[in-house]
Scaffold this motif. Structure first.
Motif, PDB file in Angstrom:
ATOM      1  N   TYR A  22       0.738  -1.182  -0.030  1.00 47.53           N
ATOM      2  CA  TYR A  22       0.076   0.031  -0.022  1.00 47.53           C
ATOM      3  C   TYR A  22       0.627   1.194  -0.029  1.00 47.53           C
ATOM      4  CZ  TYR A  22      -3.894  -3.210   0.916  1.00 47.53           C
ATOM      5  OH  TYR A  22      -5.051  -3.936   0.728  1.00 47.53           O
ATOM      6  N   GLY A  23       0.647   2.310  -0.772  1.00 46.55           N
ATOM      7  CA  GLY A  23       1.146   3.450  -0.781  1.00 46.55           C
ATOM      8  C   GLY A  23       1.013   4.366   0.568  1.00 46.55           C
ATOM      9  N   PRO A  24       1.839   5.540   0.744  1.00 44.82           N
ATOM     10  CA  PRO A  24       1.804   6.126   1.745  1.00 44.82           C
ATOM     11  C   PRO A  24       0.383   6.612   2.532  1.00 44.82           C
ATOM     12  CG  PRO A  24       3.294   7.166   0.326  1.00 44.82           C
ATOM     13  CD  PRO A  24       2.438   6.140  -0.316  1.00 44.82           C
ATOM     14  N   ASP A  25      -0.585   6.727   1.698  1.00 40.07           N
ATOM     15  CA  ASP A  25      -1.933   7.159   1.968  1.00 40.07           C
ATOM     16  C   ASP A  25      -2.612   5.761   2.554  1.00 40.07           C
ATOM     17  OD1 ASP A  25      -2.343   5.495  -0.195  1.00 40.07           O
ATOM     18  OD2 ASP A  25      -3.480   7.241  -1.176  1.00 40.07           O
ATOM     19  N   GLY A  26      -2.126   4.661   2.382  1.00 38.59           N
ATOM     20  CA  GLY A  26      -2.658   3.463   3.033  1.00 38.59           C
ATOM     21  C   GLY A  26      -4.117   2.955   2.280  1.00 38.59           C
ATOM     22  N   ARG A  27      -4.428   3.470   1.087  1.00 40.83           N
ATOM     23  CA  ARG A  27      -5.386   3.034   0.330  1.00 40.83           C
ATOM     24  C   ARG A  27      -5.163   2.410  -1.067  1.00 40.83           C
ATOM     25  NH1 ARG A  27      -8.833   8.650   0.878  1.00 40.83           N
ATOM     26  NH2 ARG A  27      -6.831   9.234   0.011  1.00 40.83           N
ATOM     27  N   GLN A  28      -4.177   3.204  -1.763  1.00 42.20           N
ATOM     28  CA  GLN A  28      -3.801   2.639  -3.039  1.00 42.20           C
ATOM     29  C   GLN A  28      -2.856   1.739  -3.274  1.00 42.20           C
ATOM     30  OE1 GLN A  28      -2.337   5.873  -5.508  1.00 42.20           O
ATOM     31  NE2 GLN A  28      -3.012   4.682  -7.415  1.00 42.20           N
ATOM     32  N   GLU A  29      -3.181   0.469  -3.786  1.00 43.68           N
ATOM     33  CA  GLU A  29      -2.211  -0.638  -3.791  1.00 43.68           C
ATOM     34  C   GLU A  29      -1.324  -0.576  -5.038  1.00 43.68           C
ATOM     35  OE1 GLU A  29      -5.767  -3.176  -4.426  1.00 43.68           O
ATOM     36  OE2 GLU A  29      -5.208  -4.305  -2.497  1.00 43.68           O
ATOM     37  N   TYR A  30      -0.327  -1.082  -4.680  1.00 45.92           N
ATOM     38  CA  TYR A  30       1.084  -1.321  -5.894  1.00 45.92           C
ATOM     39  C   TYR A  30       1.456  -2.588  -5.760  1.00 45.92           C
ATOM     40  CZ  TYR A  30       0.843   3.978  -5.782  1.00 45.92           C
ATOM     41  OH  TYR A  30       0.529   5.153  -5.955  1.00 45.92           O
ATOM     42  N   GLU A  31       1.779  -3.122  -6.986  1.00 46.99           N
ATOM     43  CA  GLU A  31       2.563  -4.503  -6.931  1.00 46.99           C
ATOM     44  C   GLU A  31       3.943  -4.125  -7.341  1.00 46.99           C
ATOM     45  OE1 GLU A  31       2.347  -8.561  -9.475  1.00 46.99           O
ATOM     46  OE2 GLU A  31       0.953  -7.185 -10.209  1.00 46.99           O
ATOM     47  N   LEU A  32       4.822  -4.862  -6.385  1.00 48.67           N
ATOM     48  CA  LEU A  32       6.312  -4.790  -6.897  1.00 48.67           C
ATOM     49  C   LEU A  32       6.649  -5.302  -7.912  1.00 48.67           C
ATOM     50  CD1 LEU A  32       7.644  -5.268  -3.025  1.00 48.67           C
ATOM     51  CD2 LEU A  32       7.159  -3.000  -4.214  1.00 48.67           C
ATOM     52  N   THR A  33       7.641  -4.837  -8.888  1.00 46.97           N
ATOM     53  CA  THR A  33       8.021  -5.666 -10.054  1.00 46.97           C
ATOM     54  C   THR A  33       9.539  -5.724  -9.959  1.00 46.97           C
ATOM     55  OG1 THR A  33       8.600  -3.554 -11.088  1.00 46.97           O
ATOM     56  CG2 THR A  33       6.310  -4.034 -11.131  1.00 46.97           C
ATOM     57  N   ASP A  34       9.994  -6.752 -10.996  1.00 43.73           N
ATOM     58  CA  ASP A  34      11.516  -6.783 -11.011  1.00 43.73           C
ATOM     59  C   ASP A  34      11.959  -5.790 -11.935  1.00 43.73           C
ATOM     60  OD1 ASP A  34      10.449  -8.039 -13.281  1.00 43.73           O
ATOM     61  OD2 ASP A  34      11.257  -9.894 -12.665  1.00 43.73           O
ATOM     62  N   ALA A  35      11.397  -4.808 -12.299  1.00 39.51           N
ATOM     63  CA  ALA A  35      11.825  -3.834 -13.302  1.00 39.51           C
ATOM     64  C   ALA A  35      12.986  -3.020 -12.542  1.00 39.51           C
ATOM     65  CB  ALA A  35      10.763  -3.162 -13.961  1.00 39.51           C
TER      66      ALA A  35
END
Length: 51
Positions: A22-35
């Motif tokens: 989750y981002g700093p706001d605690g709401r938006q989701e992010y998927e970690l990549t290997d890029a």
């Protein structure tokens, strides 16, 4: 992921690519990549873009 001032946010994680965080706001989701970015850090993709 960007801070309110427009600068990129850097999250330190030992989690593998594919992990959802989750981002700093605690709401938006992010998927970690290997890029790998030019500075040697890795990218995280916002999941809302794909839903």
């Amino acid at each position: 992921m960007r801070a309110p001032d427009g600068h990129p946010v850097q999250l330190v994680s030992c989690r593998p690519a594919g992990t959802v965080v989750y981002g700093p706001d605690g709401r938006q989701e992010y998927e970690l990549t290997d890029a790998v970015l030019r500075d040697g850090s890795f990218a995280a993709e916002p999941l809302a873009r794909y839903r």
